[in-house]
Design a protein around this motif. Structure first.
Motif, PDB file in Angstrom:
ATOM      1  N   VAL A   7       2.047   2.842   7.730  1.00  0.00           N
ATOM      2  CA  VAL A   7       2.622   4.002   6.710  1.00  0.00           C
ATOM      3  C   VAL A   7       3.219   5.206   7.704  1.00  0.00           C
ATOM      4  O   VAL A   7       2.528   5.637   8.239  1.00  0.00           O
ATOM      5  N   MET A   8       4.570   5.421   7.673  1.00  0.00           N
ATOM      6  CA  MET A   8       5.069   6.379   8.582  1.00  0.00           C
ATOM      7  C   MET A   8       6.040   7.487   7.560  1.00  0.00           C
ATOM      8  O   MET A   8       7.144   6.852   7.146  1.00  0.00           O
ATOM      9  N   PRO A   9       5.386   8.468   7.155  1.00  0.00           N
ATOM     10  CA  PRO A   9       6.248   9.598   6.587  1.00  0.00           C
ATOM     11  C   PRO A   9       7.359  10.092   7.312  1.00  0.00           C
ATOM     12  O   PRO A   9       7.184  10.279   8.626  1.00  0.00           O
ATOM     13  N   GLU A  33       3.533  -4.777   9.168  1.00  0.00           N
ATOM     14  CA  GLU A  33       4.664  -4.158   8.324  1.00  0.00           C
ATOM     15  C   GLU A  33       4.939  -2.525   8.610  1.00  0.00           C
ATOM     16  O   GLU A  33       3.823  -2.022   8.942  1.00  0.00           O
ATOM     17  N   LEU A  34       6.094  -2.057   8.641  1.00  0.00           N
ATOM     18  CA  LEU A  34       6.061  -0.715   8.525  1.00  0.00           C
ATOM     19  C   LEU A  34       6.754  -0.264   7.257  1.00  0.00           C
ATOM     20  O   LEU A  34       7.605  -0.755   6.869  1.00  0.00           O
ATOM     21  N   ILE A  35       6.072   0.580   6.719  1.00  0.00           N
ATOM     22  CA  ILE A  35       6.359   1.173   5.431  1.00  0.00           C
ATOM     23  C   ILE A  35       7.021   2.610   5.643  1.00  0.00           C
ATOM     24  O   ILE A  35       6.057   3.576   6.068  1.00  0.00           O
ATOM     25  N   ALA A  36       8.169   2.769   5.963  1.00  0.00           N
ATOM     26  CA  ALA A  36       8.776   4.176   6.309  1.00  0.00           C
ATOM     27  C   ALA A  36       9.032   4.896   4.859  1.00  0.00           C
ATOM     28  O   ALA A  36       9.882   4.173   4.191  1.00  0.00           O
ATOM     29  N   ARG A  60      10.102  -1.853   5.956  1.00  0.00           N
ATOM     30  CA  ARG A  60      10.575  -1.483   4.435  1.00  0.00           C
ATOM     31  C   ARG A  60      10.640  -0.035   4.435  1.00  0.00           C
ATOM     32  O   ARG A  60      10.156   0.904   5.168  1.00  0.00           O
ATOM     33  N   ILE A  61      11.730   0.545   3.501  1.00  0.00           N
ATOM     34  CA  ILE A  61      11.976   1.626   3.448  1.00  0.00           C
ATOM     35  C   ILE A  61      11.844   2.299   1.879  1.00  0.00           C
ATOM     36  O   ILE A  61      12.229   1.485   1.042  1.00  0.00           O
ATOM     37  N   LEU A  62      10.977   3.257   1.761  1.00  0.00           N
ATOM     38  CA  LEU A  62      10.936   3.820   0.315  1.00  0.00           C
ATOM     39  C   LEU A  62      11.224   5.058   0.385  1.00  0.00           C
ATOM     40  O   LEU A  62      11.343   5.701   1.492  1.00  0.00           O
ATOM     41  N   ARG A  63      12.139   5.585  -0.596  1.00  0.00           N
ATOM     42  CA  ARG A  63      12.797   7.006  -0.565  1.00  0.00           C
ATOM     43  C   ARG A  63      12.089   7.687  -1.775  1.00  0.00           C
ATOM     44  O   ARG A  63      12.191   7.450  -2.638  1.00  0.00           O
ATOM     45  N   THR A  64      11.889   9.124  -1.361  1.00  0.00           N
ATOM     46  CA  THR A  64      11.395   9.797  -2.463  1.00  0.00           C
ATOM     47  C   THR A  64      12.276  11.087  -2.424  1.00  0.00           C
ATOM     48  O   THR A  64      13.435  11.305  -1.799  1.00  0.00           O
TER      49      THR A  64
END
Length: 66
Positions: A7-9, A33-36, A60-64
């Motif tokens: 997990v990479m913020p 897996e990389l969850i950015a 994978r990219i998540l956006r806040t």
């Protein structure tokens, strides 16, 4: 071997995010897996991550809204 999740913020890290992702991709372990998590970047961070994810399905990219 189990899947390793990294997990990479990310926030306004356009100058360094590609190197950080490349470092993860360069590891000898292949089952990851990389969850950015893009925390509302105002620079090119999001677009760099999207481009890298298009060539590596482990990203994978998540956006806040930040």
């Amino acid at each position: 071997m189990p899947l390793v999740s990294v997990v990479m913020p990310v926030r306004n890290a356009g100058a360094t995010v590609a190197r950080a992702v490349a470092s993860i991709q360069g590891q000898t372990l292949r089952d990851w897996e990389l969850i950015a998590i893009d925390d509302g970047s105002k620079d090119a961070s999001r677009f760099i991550l999207i481009e890298m994810a298009q060539s590596d399905p482990r990203i994978r990219i998540l956006r806040t809204k930040g």
